[in-house]
Every structure is written in C-alpha cells, then in structure tokens.
Design a protein around this motif. Structure first.
Motif, PDB file in Angstrom:
ATOM      1  N   HIS A   1       0.132   8.466  -3.963  1.00  0.00           N
ATOM      2  CA  HIS A   1      -1.044   8.610  -4.796  1.00  0.00           C
ATOM      3  C   HIS A   1      -0.906   7.818  -6.089  1.00  0.00           C
ATOM      4  CE1 HIS A   1       1.693  11.830  -6.021  1.00  0.00           C
ATOM      5  NE2 HIS A   1       1.142  11.749  -7.200  1.00  0.00           N
ATOM      6  N   ARG A   2       0.287   7.356  -6.413  1.00  0.00           N
ATOM      7  CA  ARG A   2       0.457   6.463  -7.557  1.00  0.00           C
ATOM      8  C   ARG A   2      -0.025   5.088  -7.128  1.00  0.00           C
ATOM      9  NH1 ARG A   2       6.564   7.894  -8.428  1.00  0.00           N
ATOM     10  NH2 ARG A   2       6.706   5.665  -8.110  1.00  0.00           N
ATOM     11  N   THR A   3      -0.952   4.528  -7.873  1.00  0.00           N
ATOM     12  CA  THR A   3      -1.566   3.246  -7.518  1.00  0.00           C
ATOM     13  C   THR A   3      -0.518   2.158  -7.329  1.00  0.00           C
ATOM     14  OG1 THR A   3      -3.520   3.876  -8.762  1.00  0.00           O
ATOM     15  CG2 THR A   3      -3.284   1.550  -8.227  1.00  0.00           C
ATOM     16  N   ALA A   4       0.510   2.141  -8.165  1.00  0.00           N
ATOM     17  CA  ALA A   4       1.541   1.109  -8.063  1.00  0.00           C
ATOM     18  C   ALA A   4       2.273   1.183  -6.731  1.00  0.00           C
ATOM     19  CB  ALA A   4       2.529   1.238  -9.218  1.00  0.00           C
ATOM     20  N   VAL A   5       2.485   2.387  -6.219  1.00  0.00           N
ATOM     21  CA  VAL A   5       3.185   2.545  -4.948  1.00  0.00           C
ATOM     22  C   VAL A   5       2.337   2.001  -3.799  1.00  0.00           C
ATOM     23  CG1 VAL A   5       4.197   4.203  -3.339  1.00  0.00           C
ATOM     24  CG2 VAL A   5       4.521   4.498  -5.791  1.00  0.00           C
ATOM     25  N   ALA A   6       1.064   2.348  -3.775  1.00  0.00           N
ATOM     26  CA  ALA A   6       0.184   1.852  -2.711  1.00  0.00           C
ATOM     27  C   ALA A   6       0.097   0.331  -2.748  1.00  0.00           C
ATOM     28  CB  ALA A   6      -1.199   2.482  -2.841  1.00  0.00           C
TER      29      ALA A   6
ATOM     30  N   GLU B   1      -0.725   5.624   9.443  1.00  0.00           N
ATOM     31  CA  GLU B   1      -0.639   6.879   8.705  1.00  0.00           C
ATOM     32  C   GLU B   1      -0.949   8.037   9.652  1.00  0.00           C
ATOM     33  OE1 GLU B   1      -2.183   6.378   4.402  1.00  0.00           O
ATOM     34  OE2 GLU B   1      -3.570   5.278   5.683  1.00  0.00           O
ATOM     35  N   PHE B   2      -0.344   9.183   9.371  1.00  0.00           N
ATOM     36  CA  PHE B   2      -0.617  10.376  10.168  1.00  0.00           C
ATOM     37  C   PHE B   2      -0.881  11.537   9.219  1.00  0.00           C
ATOM     38  CE2 PHE B   2       1.008  14.120  12.603  1.00  0.00           C
ATOM     39  CZ  PHE B   2       0.002  14.133  13.556  1.00  0.00           C
ATOM     40  N   ASN B   3      -2.074  12.056   9.231  1.00  0.00           N
ATOM     41  CA  ASN B   3      -2.499  13.152   8.355  1.00  0.00           C
ATOM     42  C   ASN B   3      -2.177  12.905   6.878  1.00  0.00           C
ATOM     43  OD1 ASN B   3      -3.550  14.630  10.472  1.00  0.00           O
ATOM     44  ND2 ASN B   3      -1.671  15.804  10.778  1.00  0.00           N
ATOM     45  N   PRO B   4      -2.600  11.765   6.319  1.00  0.00           N
ATOM     46  CA  PRO B   4      -2.276  11.481   4.916  1.00  0.00           C
ATOM     47  C   PRO B   4      -3.068  12.362   3.954  1.00  0.00           C
ATOM     48  CG  PRO B   4      -3.779   9.839   5.746  1.00  0.00           C
ATOM     49  CD  PRO B   4      -3.412  10.711   6.925  1.00  0.00           C
ATOM     50  N   LEU B   5      -2.443  12.683   2.836  1.00  0.00           N
ATOM     51  CA  LEU B   5      -3.129  13.386   1.752  1.00  0.00           C
ATOM     52  C   LEU B   5      -3.602  12.417   0.680  1.00  0.00           C
ATOM     53  CD1 LEU B   5      -0.776  16.469   1.295  1.00  0.00           C
ATOM     54  CD2 LEU B   5      -2.939  16.353   2.536  1.00  0.00           C
ATOM     55  N   TYR B   6      -2.960  11.254   0.595  1.00  0.00           N
ATOM     56  CA  TYR B   6      -3.263  10.265  -0.417  1.00  0.00           C
ATOM     57  C   TYR B   6      -3.456   8.911   0.251  1.00  0.00           C
ATOM     58  CZ  TYR B   6      -1.114  13.875  -3.298  1.00  0.00           C
ATOM     59  OH  TYR B   6      -0.796  15.053  -3.896  1.00  0.00           O
ATOM     60  N   VAL B   7      -3.990   7.964  -0.513  1.00  0.00           N
ATOM     61  CA  VAL B   7      -4.097   6.592  -0.018  1.00  0.00           C
ATOM     62  C   VAL B   7      -2.703   5.977  -0.118  1.00  0.00           C
ATOM     63  CG1 VAL B   7      -5.085   4.313  -0.421  1.00  0.00           C
ATOM     64  CG2 VAL B   7      -6.505   6.345  -0.672  1.00  0.00           C
ATOM     65  N   ASN B   8      -2.176   5.584   1.009  1.00  0.00           N
ATOM     66  CA  ASN B   8      -0.836   5.014   1.055  1.00  0.00           C
ATOM     67  C   ASN B   8      -0.856   3.503   1.117  1.00  0.00           C
ATOM     68  OD1 ASN B   8       0.848   7.490   1.375  1.00  0.00           O
ATOM     69  ND2 ASN B   8      -0.674   7.794   2.968  1.00  0.00           N
TER      70      ASN B   8
END
Length: 159
Positions: free
Chosen positions: A13-18, A34-41
């Motif tokens: 969920h940290r923009t820098a990580v994505a 992705e499988f069942n993500p909670l955040y944009v990866n």
C-alpha cells in the motif's frame, strides 16, 4: 524459463513499493499474479500484471517469487508445480506464527521487501550487459559484479 511473482498485500500500500515492484517486473520480465490482494501491489494497467487467478501460473512457472505474502494460494484448490524453484522475501520469512504454513521455499530471505527488491534491481541493472561465466560442468553461472553503491555484498549458497 517462466518467472512468476506473487506480490501481495503486507506493505504494497506504500506507493513507493508498488512503483518499485512495477519497475523490477518490467526490467526483469516478471509476470505478477496477485491472489486476494488488500492493496495495490502493482498498477493493474502494467504490462506485467498477470491478473488475480494464480492457478495457471502455478503450473507453468519455472521460478516463483513470493513477496510479503501470508497466503499466496489455496493448495487444495490450486496445486503448484513441484519442480518450480521458489524464493520468498518477507519480514517474517519463517512464518513462526503460522502453524500450518507449508508453501514451497528453496530460498527464504527475511527483510524489508522494498530494500531487498531495490538491491535486486540494482544488481540486475549492473549485470544486464555482462555475460555469465559458466562452471566447468555447465550447471552454474556467475557474474563479476561491479561495486554498487549502497548494496551490501553477501554470498548466498543455494542448495
């Protein structure tokens, strides 16, 4: 060789990580599922985004990378390929609090995924134009790495 990666929800969920994950996936040609993500990866419009159903990728992958993931897939619903080589990056790579966490792992790296993936991208960029030196038996390859600022030199032995 088909490289697949599962980049799931713990810190993405940290923009820098994505953004870093997208840059690495594009540079190395990694398909991200992705499988069942909670955040944009990874941006969903990225050419490396492979969707949300890992079943086909699990069967086809030669190499898999699990990053910051607690449940990468449901084994009873989606069998993996037993010949896939798996690496895992996580702040809790041993999953001590998960009594039944038995996903495959040939290499488990414990640490901050942003730092590990940043270092990996730096190394890949440093060797992109270099030819590997093959061992006498042709089974392993190595590179002469230049000094890369802020990337610690460590030797990792694979079994």
């Amino acid at each position: 060789m088909r490289i697949r990666a599962w980049l799931l929800d713990t810190v993405a969920h940290r923009t820098a990580v994505a953004a870093l994950r997208d840059e690495l996936a594009r540079f190395a040609g990694i398909q991200v599922v992705e499988f069942n993500p909670l955040y944009v990866n990874l941006p969903h419009d990225s050419p490396c985004h492979g969707g949300f159903a890992p079943a086909k990728a699990l069967i086809e992958a030669d190499v898999g990378l699990m990053v910051d993931v607690d449940v990468p897939w449901i084994p009873s619903d989606m069998p993996d390929n037993p010949s896939t080589w798996w690496a895992q990056i996580d702040v809790d790579a041993e999953k001590r609090n998960f009594p039944m966490w038995n996903f495959p792992g040939n290499l488990r790296l414990q640490g901050d995924s942003h730092r590990v993936l940043s270092d990996l991208l730096a190394v890949l960029k440093a060797i992109k134009d270099k030819k590997p030196k093959l061992s006498d038996d042709g089974k392993t390859a190595s590179f002469d790495l230049p000094e890369i600022p802020d990337v610690p030199r460590k030797t990792i032995e694979f079994q």
